[in-house]
Design an enzyme around this catalytic site. Structure first.
Site, PDB file in Angstrom:
ATOM      1  N   HIS A 179       0.829  -1.207   0.000  1.00 54.91           N
ATOM      2  CA  HIS A 179       0.000   0.000   0.000  1.00 54.91           C
ATOM      3  C   HIS A 179       0.863   1.255   0.000  1.00 54.91           C
ATOM      4  O   HIS A 179       1.824   1.356   0.760  1.00 54.91           O
ATOM      5  CB  HIS A 179      -0.871   0.062   1.265  1.00 54.91           C
ATOM      6  CG  HIS A 179      -2.009  -0.907   1.285  1.00 54.91           C
ATOM      7  ND1 HIS A 179      -1.819  -2.266   1.405  1.00 54.91           N
ATOM      8  CD2 HIS A 179      -3.359  -0.693   1.248  1.00 54.91           C
ATOM      9  CE1 HIS A 179      -3.006  -2.858   1.427  1.00 54.91           C
ATOM     10  NE2 HIS A 179      -3.949  -1.940   1.328  1.00 54.91           N
ATOM     11  N   ASN A 211       7.924  -4.471   3.738  1.00 61.37           N
ATOM     12  CA  ASN A 211       6.497  -4.151   3.771  1.00 61.37           C
ATOM     13  C   ASN A 211       5.859  -4.539   5.094  1.00 61.37           C
ATOM     14  O   ASN A 211       5.063  -3.777   5.654  1.00 61.37           O
ATOM     15  CB  ASN A 211       5.775  -4.869   2.616  1.00 61.37           C
ATOM     16  CG  ASN A 211       4.276  -4.593   2.605  1.00 61.37           C
ATOM     17  OD1 ASN A 211       3.833  -3.460   2.724  1.00 61.37           O
ATOM     18  ND2 ASN A 211       3.497  -5.650   2.460  1.00 61.37           N
TER      19      ASN A 211
END
Length: 337
Positions: A179, A211
């Protein structure tokens, strides 16, 4: 004197600095970089102003919509031009896009406005060019009506199918769908949280060590800043930095995934501006390698002058603000930077 004091630094010198950063790995990368550069209510507009394509709640805006598009105007040296006052905060009834983009657009390329964030999509690389967020205590607060686990990654129907990324692109690639606008930043409603799972908001990221770890730590850090601020504005995006090859020349090399050739960034940036209740401004600018990073490496190791990110990305970030308006930059008194 620190190198960024000299705003006329040459492109060659900048590439040298970026190549030093790009060539290093994990902790070594961090050290080299540190020392080398160290609204729930749906908006309604007339169809002649914008077009929402297919069934996605994504608005695609022409430049004429905006009263101030700084990235499309003559570039002004933000280190020299002085603005005495901070741009007034938009009213609560103002369109969400004007609230988010209070301090100007970094660029005007394939802009999509969603309910709680704005992004520019790179149709060639099949990833965002940049994503812009306006974080408030309400947007990041725990909401029992919002369940991230019920969200699913899905294609962005507003992007032409020639240029769309799909879930198949990251399958078996070894990369996470990372994201850019974090789901945890957008908890006003389930629909808003779901919008963060559009693939146009994703870029391939190393999973373990990045991440799921250090990048997640940075996202949590930004949410902590909200508890100390009236407003927090964040611009996030990918970078593709050069590295020096064996022949001594600089090259930009990156992997692409599957048939859609989704680009895997070499680095990511996040630039955050905080506004206190009294109106004081501070900035933090981060540049991190898309690689596993040891948990022991502190986030501040990845602080860089915002000029480094701007030159590397080709974007003007928060250019409606002057450096003199910041009380703190990367945790230090701005006067000393």
């Amino acid at each position: 004197m620190k190198w960024w004091k000299n705003f006329s630094i040459s492109s060659r010198e900048m590439l040298k600095l970026l190549s030093i950063a790009g060539a290093a790995g994990s902790i070594g990368y961090a050290s080299a970089l540190h020392h080398a550069a160290i609204d729930d209510q749906r908006r309604k507009y007339d169809d002649s102003v914008f077009q929402v394509e297919r069934d996605e709640s994504v608005a695609v805006f022409p430049p004429s919509l905006f009263s101030r598009v700084s990235a499309a105007t003559k570039v002004k040296d933000s280190l020299i031009i002085h603005q005495a006052n901070v741009i007034p905060e938009p009213s609560q009834n103002a369109p969400r896009i004007s609230q988010i983009m209070r301090y100007g657009f970094p660029s005007l390329s394939n802009i999509r406005s969603l309910d709680d964030f704005v992004l520019a999509y790179d149709t060639r690389l099949r990833i965002p060019q940049w994503v812009f967020e306006h974080l408030t205590p309400a947007s990041v607060a725990k909401n029992d009506q919002v369940d991230r686990s019920k969200c699913d990654f899905h294609e962005d129907g507003s992007v032409h199918h020639y240029f769309r990324s799909t879930n198949e692109d990251c399958k078996y690639s070894g990369y996470d769908r990372g994201h850019m606008a974090a789901a945890g930043n957008h908890r006003l409603s389930q629909d808003i949280c779901q919008q963060t799972f559009l693939l146009s908001n994703m870029a391939p990221q190393v999973g373990k060590g990045f991440n799921r770890d250090k990048w997640n730590e940075l996202e949590q850090h930004c949410r902590k800043l909200v508890s100390q601020s009236r407003n927090v504005y964040a611009c996030t995006g990918p970078l593709f930095l050069p590295r020096k090859a064996d022949d001594g020349k600089l090259y930009v090399k990156y992997r692409v995934l599957w048939d859609n050739h989704v680009a895997v960034p070499t680095q990511f940036f996040k630039v955050v501006v905080c506004e206190s209740e009294s109106g004081e401004l501070s900035m933090e600018s981060f540049l991190m390698p898309n690689a596993a990073i040891d948990d022991a490496v502190p986030l501040k190791t990845f602080h860089v002058p915002s000029e480094v990110t701007e030159r590397a990305s080709g974007l003007l970030l928060f250019d409606q603000l002057n450096k003199k308006q910041f009380k703190l930059i990367n945790g230090k008194t701005a006067a000393w930077i």
